[in-house]
Design an enzyme around this catalytic site. Sequence first.
Site, PDB file in Angstrom:
ATOM      1  CG  ASP A   1      89.210  54.124 -50.668  1.00  0.00           C
ATOM      2  OD1 ASP A   1      89.702  54.951 -51.360  1.00  0.00           O
ATOM      3  OD2 ASP A   1      87.982  54.137 -50.644  1.00  0.00           O
TER       4      ASP A   1
ATOM      5  CB  SER B   1      82.717  55.840 -55.375  1.00  0.00           C
ATOM      6  OG  SER B   1      83.688  57.001 -55.289  1.00  0.00           O
TER       7      SER B   1
ATOM      8  CG  HIS C   1      87.591  54.125 -54.367  1.00  0.00           C
ATOM      9  ND1 HIS C   1      86.826  54.523 -53.344  1.00  0.00           N
ATOM     10  CD2 HIS C   1      86.881  54.325 -55.473  1.00  0.00           C
ATOM     11  CE1 HIS C   1      85.708  55.199 -53.722  1.00  0.00           C
ATOM     12  NE2 HIS C   1      85.730  54.953 -55.070  1.00  0.00           N
TER      13      HIS C   1
END
Length: 729
Positions: free
Chosen positions: A661, A586, A693
Amino acid sequence: MRKILILFISITSLVTAQKNNISVEQIWDGTFRTERMNSLNSMNGDFYTLLNFNRETQSTTIDKFSYATLEKVETIVDSKNLSDLKYFESHSFNNNETKLILGVDSEPIYRRSSLGVFYAYDIASKSLQLIDEEKIQEPTFSPDSKKVAYGKNNNIFIKNLETNEITQVTVDGLKNSIINGICDWVYEEEFSFVKAFEWSNDSKNIAFLRFDETEVPTFSMDITGKELYPTQQVFKYPKAGEKNAIVTLHLFNVDTNKTANINLGAYEYIPRIKWTNDSNILCATTLNRHQNDLKLHFINATDNSSKIVLNETDKAYIDINDNLTFLKDNSFIWTSEQDGFNHIYYYSKEGKLINQVTKGNWEVTNFYGINEATKTVFYQSVEDGSINRTLYSIKLNGENKKRLSKSSGTNRASFSKNLNYFINTFSDANTPPVYTLHNGNGDQLKEVLNNNKLSSELESYKLSKKEFFTLTTQNGQFNTWMIKPANFDATKKYPLFMTQYSGPGSQSVSNSWNSANDYWYQHLAQQGYIVVCVDGRGTGFKGADFKKVTYKELGKYEVMDQIDAAKELGKLTYIDANEIGIWGWSYGGFMSSNCLFKGDDVFKMAIAVAPVSSWRFYDSVYTERYMQTPQENPSGYDDNSPINYADNLKGNFLLVHGSGDDNVHVQNTMRLSNALIEANKPFDQAIYPDRTHGIYRGKNTRLHLYNKMTKFIQKNLGEKETKLELLKN
């Protein structure tokens, strides 16, 4: 004597040789799972409940325990006794704990939101009442326990439990257009709440937020699924600089069935609503779009008038939390960074500052509550060092501070509602979670639960100690941990693998027990890698200036610090400066990409999982909090975007993303991939179909991912000696 020495060395070597290696499979099959207290819920008085599952009977129970004795008092409900409900997944009490809402058949929507089937359960009569025939969201008892409000199909409904009558509060709810009482995607993700309605204490009013998403741009994702043709997930997602939902505050009067619109003046966001202890006074928090001008409004439900009782501004941004606490007279506790560190403040009901309760060059990290009878405030802080968490009490006037937790490490408390007791969960880098019971003075009464069994089992594995230290570079001193191979030899040179997240206010270097990734790092250390984590500028718990230095420049100073850290670590005699890799997920993937491209003379390889490749692609609330809009700050967005440095790639790069995601869209990876292709740069890529995600749903997903990353590291980091070590293992 020589024979004895040789024998001793042989025995020692044999013992070491018999130690087991940690496999990637074990990390994800539950081998190292810790025991914990399931869904602990503090009750009225000195009691708490746990949600338990009986594997033999395949039933769910809610069991009530005494804080004072830790003994089970009773089983409040057991699903095996409910003919209409074989099990349940969630529970919530009404105010006087005579009823429960039981949830089943949960269906996830986004990170925090879900749909489910819910029942109201009367404890005395043992009767079960279906709340709605359809799946609903966030069912909540009225304080008088006579009604349940909930969200369904973007509208708010009220079920009268006495008459079974259902009242529809709003009628204009429409998918991807109008949402009543439930947060839109960006509020849920970035302001961390789902339920956007609240009952007044007298059960006469419901305050709720209405989201008009009509002009918010739509994002769509193809869902591969298992059918002949894929489907699409279509939802409103405001990217940085684009239109947000228009959010308004409303009051519904249960008696008159009328809804009033509340005027709060100029604002962009309403990140919190909360009724005060005066049943007639609602508190609403508003923020401007830059999120550096916060106002607390008190709204009178009688005439719908509003007044501002607190206005806080910041040169950068203001974080939203859930620490606002009202005392009986409607004076209130508030936490703020206004003196440069996060501290507790006490205000009158008119919004006048009475006093700053805590002070010092350290941060309050959690506010647990106040015992009004003794005027004692309970909180958690980093006074014992920024990598630790310690519990304290202090008087409301700021005097008589007392340390409640004794051990240095990570201490987290679950207090009884009256704050007479708390269960402390302690861990550090070497101690798996230990649960102990304490009274309000901090005295330990007894141990509740420990993970000694896991500790004993881990003794048979080849584990390395996590070493904490401060790394000094040209730009500061940073918290760091290092894991070396168990058979570390200071005369050898080892490849270095760096891990980080680096996002604003985050912390990766903490004195706490292992996460799954920590076992992976142990796995890598077993194979001859040194693993290091550095929290650079922009991370949390060292003051506002340290955290907010990255304002309007995400990815500039954090990348600089990781590159400098790698250079400093490369100077150590036992680290091979030519064999340094980095990874992240991320925000960490955004970072590892930038580090490889901008630090092409330092890093040999990188892995980026679900990375942001340009903040232009990410949501408005998070991104603009730290960057303002792209229209206002184009250079801040573009000068730090990995896409614009793709032609710098020299090392080996693995790019990973889930195609489902909804948070950091796969668009980020596709645009970065295209930039690398246009620059004719070779790289590896893995797309996980329909995974969100976290890339975890589906059989063996995490195992597959970590096997892939491990093999990539083995192939691309380390000289021949390391690879030989890998073959031996």
